[in-house]
Design an enzyme around this catalytic site. Structure first.
Site, PDB file in Angstrom:
ATOM      1  CD  GLU B  60       8.918 -16.043 -21.293  1.00 30.79           C
ATOM      2  OE1 GLU B  60      10.001 -15.573 -20.873  1.00 30.79           O
ATOM      3  OE2 GLU B  60       8.858 -16.801 -22.279  1.00 30.79           O
ATOM      4  CG  HIS B 129       6.442 -26.623 -24.915  1.00 29.80           C
ATOM      5  ND1 HIS B 129       7.722 -26.991 -24.597  1.00 29.80           N
ATOM      6  CD2 HIS B 129       6.544 -25.448 -25.588  1.00 29.80           C
ATOM      7  CE1 HIS B 129       8.576 -26.093 -25.081  1.00 29.80           C
ATOM      8  NE2 HIS B 129       7.889 -25.138 -25.680  1.00 29.80           N
TER       9      HIS B 129
END
Lengths: 332, 324
Positions: B60, B129
């Site tokens: 990321e 999430h």
């Protein structure tokens, strides 16, 4: 000095003058830091000049470069204007960032210098992305990413190595290994065989050289940069060096072993280059003149920096963003 | 008009921009074979090549950092982070580099990139999430923050984000991927960033909201209006900049305001809007500004626990009634 080099004395003398300019700049930056004219943090590149100069002598203006917090030398070597840099250190109008960045955010996009950086190893990920843009735009350029030995233990460095290799990007990683990360001896906090081994584990060719040997840096990078331009993919140079000053200008480097820095003077790059130039018929007088010229040039920039105006308060509110830009004096 | 989902509309907007500008490209995990988590990149790699729809490793920090470098070097990348939760691995790059490069380099640089990081609860994906951290980025100078609520907006705002010269944090709501709406395919112009959408007009109460809460609030407002509380609903669309003019003129009209968002209420962006309205329109207000946000708990997994976190239509109605 490298035995197999074939450098022209004139080329080396020009590189030597660039090194002198960096050294004079860094000495002046330190002096003006201690005098209170330069605020914040100044990380001097004194003792490491041969790396930036030797590498950048093989770059073109359009090639891109990213740096870290010790970025003055990389900027000057890439062609940034040291006068504008000095004005930046003083926080004045006419500085490379108009006084909004200072020492750790020196940049000159007109010569491909995409910025020093206050966050260790963040230049690594920026570099691989810039290289991806170069590929997408089908440009004939490469990217050089300078990083210190302290940076190799950050994740972005390792991610960026992997990234550069899988996309076969035109990136040269240059680790300037001065063996100490701020005040901590790097090898005491680094597992394995170090930076070159880490690069090789990703399939990236890596070479370790004496970074204080200007001719060796020049010759090695000439070959490697040529290979990268020809599509070799990323490569890494570990340039061993020694930081003659503290981590930053107000660091007295008391963690050094007594006598270590004095002993290192024998191997520092300016003197070594002078010794070589003398063997090539350059006179002591010519060397002294070059030193004087560099010091006078930088002294004039310091005078200019003192005389340059402070930025207008309104400048604090510009270049934030176009959409949702701040208004002067409005906090919401 | 064509009916399509929120995800399909985003794909259409992206495809139009890829077609229009060869410097536009996207990078992220699973964009090729998978076509993105909700098909928002479906088949685009086959059409535009692996150099423009780039499958990346799970890195990321480098997805974000590379996008920044690529933006500095003359392209318009879209960094796909999949979940705003995962984008937290790249907050340094976004906040310390993307948001500041232009400023700290004295205007030499522009970072025209989109950091695409879906927010919100989709059902059963729990604490790592499901978060909605949009207020974090509204707090950071240099960033634009976009939160589309409808298929049509997800096309028009994405196009605007891609064309924007500032770094844009683009936060689709995961719960909306499959929601269906009308999209005018002939209208290819991007929307204007910073312009709110009046979802429903009303004269007694203003409810300001965004992203996944817009449809919930809209339904509540219909019920409230039927009961005699004429409720105006404003979908902010972008949190930075947020449309003060639209909110202020509505509150001047109604004299009552509440802000509803899925994100945790404490430190949420609703607080900023409430405070601005209270400070500037105090004399226009007929009662205190009210906020509805999530409890300050991680998003739980189990169905009843997750539902307990979410703001329902009934809760919005009850809170609205408390004004009168």
């Amino acid at each position: 000095m490298a035995q197999d080099q074939a450098n022209e004395p004139e080329r080396v003398f020009n590189m030597y003058k660039k090194m002198l300019l960096i050294r004079a700049f860094e000495e002046a930056a330190g002096e003006n830091f201690h005098a209170g004219n330069v605020r914040g943090s100044v990380h001097q590149y004194i003792g490491e000049e041969a790396i930036a100069v030797g590498i950048c002598a093989n770059l073109r203006k359009e090639d891109l470069l990213t740096s870290y917090h010790r970025g003055h030398g990389h900027s000057i070597a890439k062609g940034a204007d040291p006068r504008a840099m000095m004005l930046e250190l003083f926080g004045r109008v006419g500085g490379t960032s108009g006084g909004k960045g200072g020492s750790m955010h020196i940049a000159d996009f007109s010569v491909g210098m995409l910025g020093a950086n206050g966050v260790i190893a963040d230049g690594c990920t920026i570099s691989v992305g810039a290289a991806q843009a170069i590929k997408l735009l089908k440009q004939d350029k490469i990217v050089v990413n300078f990083i210190g030995d302290g940076g190799i233990n950050r994740g972005p460095f390792m991610e960026a190595l992997n990234w550069a290799k899988i996309y076969n990007l035109p990136v040269l990683f240059v680790c300037e290994n001065n063996q100490i990360a701020a005040t901590t001896t790097t090898k005491t906090v680094t597992a394995g065989e170090g930076i070159a081994a880490r690069a090789e584990s990703y399939g990236i060719p890596a070479i370790t050289i004496d970074g204080n040997d200007l001719l060796l840096v020049d010759n090695t990078s000439a070959r490697i940069i040529d290979e990268i331009r020809s599509g070799s993919g990323p490569q890494l140079i570990q340039a061993m060096t020694y930081r003659l000053r503290g981590h930053f200008a107000h660091d007295k480097a008391l963690y050094r072993i007594p006598g270590e820095a004095e002993a290192a003077l024998e191997f520092e790059p300016v003197r070594r280059t002078e010794s070589w130039l003398i063997t090539q018929g350059i006179s002591e007088e010519e060397l002294a003149n070059a030193r004087d010229e560099a010091e006078q040039t930088i002294s004039q920039y310091v005078v200019d920096a003192h005389a340059a105006p402070w930025p207008d308060i309104a400048d604090a509110f510009t270049d934030v963003q176009d959409v949702g830009a701040p208004q002067v004096g409005v906090n919401s | 008009m064509t009916e399509m989902t929120y995800a399909q509309a985003a794909r259409l907007g992206l495809k139009e921009e890829l077609e229009r500008d060869p410097t536009v490209w996207a990078l992220g995990e699973d964009l090729g074979f998978e076509g993105g988590m909700a098909g928002q990149y479906k088949d685009l790699q086959a059409e535009y090549g692996a150099d423009r729809i780039v499958d990346t490793p799970i890195s990321e920090a480098t997805i974000m950092g590379a996008a920044i470098g690529a933006a500095l070097a003359g392209t318009r990348p879209i960094a796909e982070l999949r979940f705003s939760d995962f984008a937290m691995c790249a907050v340094d790059e976004l906040v310390n580099q993307a948001a500041k490069a232009r400023y700290m380099f004295g205007g030499q640089a522009r970072v025209p990139m989109v950091a695409r990081m879906p927010i919100g609860i989709r059902g059963g994906i729990a604490a790592q999430h499901s978060q909605s951290p949009e207020a974090w980025y509204a707090h950071v100078p240099g960033l634009v923050v976009v939160t589309p609520a409808t298929p049509s907006d997800n096309r028009g705002l994405l196009k605007a984000a891609i064309r924007c010269d500032d770094p844009v944090v683009y936060m689709e709501h995961k719960g909306l991927w499959g929601s269906v709406g009308e999209v005018n395919e002939n209208d290819v112009e991007p929307l204007t960033l910073g312009k709110a959408r009046i979802v429903k007009e009303g004269s007694d109460l203003t409810i300001v909201t965004w992203a996944g809460m817009v449809s919930v609030v809209e339904k509540a407002a219909i019920t409230l209006s039927e009961e005699g509380v004429s409720t105006e609903v404003i979908d902010l669309r972008t949190l930075w900049p947020w449309d003060r003019e639209a909110v202020f003129s509505s509150v001047i009209k109604t004299g009552r305001m509440m802000v509803v968002h899925e994100a945790v209420q404490v430190g949420g962006f609703g607080g900023e809007i409430s405070s601005e309205v209270t400070e500037h329109l105090f004399d226009n207000l007929k009662g205190p500004v009210k906020r509805m946000g999530g409890a300050r708990i991680p998003i739980p997994f189990s169905i009843p626990l997750e539902e307990s976190y979410m703001i329902s239509q009934e809760q919005v109605i009850a809170k609205a009634r408390s004004f009168f």
